[in-house]
Design a protein around this motif. Sequence first.
Motif, short mmCIF file in Angstrom:
data_model
loop_
_atom_site.label_atom_id
_atom_site.label_comp_id
_atom_site.label_asym_id
_atom_site.label_seq_id
_atom_site.Cartn_x
_atom_site.Cartn_y
_atom_site.Cartn_z
N ARG A 62 0.83 -1.21 0.00
CA ARG A 62 0.00 0.00 0.00
C ARG A 62 0.86 1.26 0.00
O ARG A 62 0.63 2.18 -0.79
N GLU A 63 1.86 1.31 0.86
CA GLU A 63 2.65 2.53 1.03
C GLU A 63 3.60 2.76 -0.14
O GLU A 63 3.82 3.91 -0.55
N ASN A 64 4.19 1.69 -0.69
CA ASN A 64 5.24 1.84 -1.70
C ASN A 64 4.76 1.76 -3.14
O ASN A 64 5.46 2.23 -4.05
N TYR A 65 3.56 1.18 -3.36
CA TYR A 65 3.13 0.98 -4.74
C TYR A 65 1.69 1.45 -5.00
O TYR A 65 1.44 2.15 -5.99
N LEU A 66 0.75 1.10 -4.13
CA LEU A 66 -0.65 1.47 -4.37
C LEU A 66 -0.84 2.99 -4.27
O LEU A 66 -1.36 3.61 -5.20
N ILE A 67 -0.44 3.57 -3.16
CA ILE A 67 -0.66 5.01 -2.96
C ILE A 67 0.13 5.85 -3.96
O ILE A 67 -0.44 6.75 -4.61
N PRO A 68 1.43 5.60 -4.16
CA PRO A 68 2.16 6.41 -5.16
C PRO A 68 1.85 6.03 -6.60
O PRO A 68 2.27 6.73 -7.53
N GLY A 69 1.13 4.92 -6.82
CA GLY A 69 0.78 4.51 -8.17
C GLY A 69 1.97 4.05 -8.98
O GLY A 69 2.23 4.55 -10.09
N LYS A 70 2.71 3.08 -8.46
CA LYS A 70 3.90 2.56 -9.14
C LYS A 70 3.70 1.08 -9.47
O LYS A 70 3.27 0.29 -8.61
N PRO A 71 4.03 0.65 -10.68
CA PRO A 71 3.90 -0.76 -11.03
C PRO A 71 4.95 -1.62 -10.33
O PRO A 71 6.04 -1.14 -10.01
N VAL A 72 4.61 -2.88 -10.12
CA VAL A 72 5.54 -3.82 -9.50
C VAL A 72 5.14 -5.23 -9.91
O VAL A 72 3.95 -5.52 -10.08
N VAL A 73 6.13 -6.09 -10.10
CA VAL A 73 5.88 -7.51 -10.37
C VAL A 73 5.94 -8.26 -9.04
O VAL A 73 6.97 -8.24 -8.35
N LEU A 74 4.83 -8.89 -8.67
CA LEU A 74 4.74 -9.64 -7.42
C LEU A 74 4.99 -11.11 -7.70
O LEU A 74 4.45 -11.68 -8.65
N GLU A 75 5.80 -11.72 -6.86
CA GLU A 75 6.12 -13.14 -7.02
C GLU A 75 5.67 -13.92 -5.79
O GLU A 75 5.64 -13.38 -4.68
N GLY A 76 5.29 -15.17 -6.00
CA GLY A 76 4.94 -16.06 -4.90
C GLY A 76 3.50 -16.01 -4.46
O GLY A 76 3.07 -16.87 -3.69
N ILE A 77 2.70 -15.05 -4.97
CA ILE A 77 1.34 -14.91 -4.44
C ILE A 77 0.34 -15.84 -5.13
O ILE A 77 -0.79 -15.97 -4.68
N THR A 78 0.75 -16.51 -6.23
CA THR A 78 -0.15 -17.45 -6.90
C THR A 78 0.28 -18.90 -6.69
O THR A 78 -0.29 -19.80 -7.30
N ASP A 79 1.28 -19.13 -5.85
CA ASP A 79 1.81 -20.49 -5.69
C ASP A 79 0.74 -21.48 -5.24
O ASP A 79 0.81 -22.68 -5.57
N HIS A 80 -0.25 -21.00 -4.48
CA HIS A 80 -1.28 -21.89 -3.94
C HIS A 80 -2.51 -21.97 -4.84
O HIS A 80 -3.47 -22.67 -4.50
N TRP A 81 -2.52 -21.28 -5.98
CA TRP A 81 -3.68 -21.33 -6.87
C TRP A 81 -3.70 -22.67 -7.61
O TRP A 81 -2.71 -23.06 -8.24
N PRO A 82 -4.82 -23.40 -7.58
CA PRO A 82 -4.88 -24.69 -8.30
C PRO A 82 -4.58 -24.56 -9.78
O PRO A 82 -4.04 -25.48 -10.39
N CYS A 83 -4.92 -23.43 -10.40
CA CYS A 83 -4.70 -23.28 -11.84
C CYS A 83 -3.24 -23.42 -12.22
O CYS A 83 -2.93 -23.83 -13.35
N MET A 84 -2.32 -23.11 -11.31
CA MET A 84 -0.91 -23.14 -11.65
C MET A 84 -0.43 -24.55 -11.96
O MET A 84 0.56 -24.74 -12.68
N LYS A 85 -1.10 -25.53 -11.43
CA LYS A 85 -0.74 -26.93 -11.70
C LYS A 85 -1.68 -27.59 -12.70
O LYS A 85 -1.28 -28.54 -13.39
N LYS A 86 -2.91 -27.09 -12.81
CA LYS A 86 -3.93 -27.78 -13.60
C LYS A 86 -4.05 -27.27 -15.03
O LYS A 86 -4.28 -28.05 -15.95
#
Length: 416
Positions: A197-221
């Motif tokens: 929130r403080e570093n990207y959402l509020i200032p409106g800066k893009p960022v690549v997030l890693e690790g947040i989809t590891d638990h999504w079933p689609c990643m394996k299926k």
Amino acid sequence: MAAPGGVQGPVANPALWAEVRALLPAAEEGMTLALSGEVEDGILQLLRRARGLLYAQPCEAAALGRLGEILRDYSWERLNAGPWREISKAWRQVYTYGCLFAALAEVAAGRPLAPAVRLCDMGLLMGASVLDNVLARLVRVLQAQLPRAEPWAHGSVKQLQEQRLLQKVRIASAPAPLVQPEDAVPHLRCPSLERFRENYLIPGKPVVLEGITDHWPCMKKWSVDYFCQVAGCRTVPVELGSRYTDEEWSQKLMTVGDFISEYIVNENSIGYLAQHQLFDQIPELKEDIRIPDYCCLGEGEDDDITINAWFGPAGTVSPLHQDPQQNFLAQVFGRKYICLCPPQESENLYPHESQILHNTSQVDVEDPDLVKFPNFRKAALQSCVLMPGQVLFIPVQYWHYVRSLDISFSVSFWWS
């Protein structure tokens, strides 16, 4: 004497008819036919007559199918009478009822189920929910009765094997555009809500997030084969052409299986499945993804988040454009090259002057005409190659250009 389930004559599949009828109110008066607006009295009379035919003992399937067709044809004219935002929800509901009655007539008559599935999909795409979204529940029952397509059902085994080999070669050798370190979008692994929130959402800066989809079933299926099996018979809108600004760009309704055969396996031309209703149409897919936790930092609820599907071959392009909401773009399989530019740079990006394309740049990011668009060289661009499992945060109104490097499936979450 009425046949089991209320169908005149022998029932081809009485168990299926009973399961389908259980989705509807038990008695005729329970189907209220409530509409969110005004329609002609003649249409209301047709709706009531169709309801009566459905609940008659025995059900009059032929007459019910004819009335369903009349309701669909008449409401279709209304749906195409002006801008979509000005179309009354009541007419979309009439169209849904027409699809519902026609699909039920197909089942009651014991005919093949593929046309009934298509009718449900058309109602889900063009209509509006009635009877607690009965079409979504009906199509799930009907689809379960259809044989699951083999991965090669829409093309030869050899074609599919060759395509798999070609895809492996592409992933291993197809060069991605060079991203200079000073222009690269930063990467971050599983930041806390507060840090994001403080570093990207509020200032409106893009960022690549890693690790947040590891638990999504689609990643394996998920794979091309999986979509063919799970959704091959489902009708969806497909965009034809490499980008929506091309003169030859168009849209077409086709089954997922035909789309995979023509545009993924055989690669006859460029086509792209891009729509926000796919996950409502096919709940099995929605169950395989998760709304990113960071969306809770927005002002709305989960129901206010628009989830879009983007599925297509290498070479499809979204021209440099802006979106009116925050966006998380999650890459499931394949790679995408993405170029971004802050909204403050708009004057250097030459947006189209027409109202329809005012949020789209005239500049081809990867082959800019600097004679025609000289200020584009001043634009502060960032870029990345989005890999499977990565999620790109694109701030609201941030310009972004996207090109698929491989056969690719992405899911985007638009939120406020």
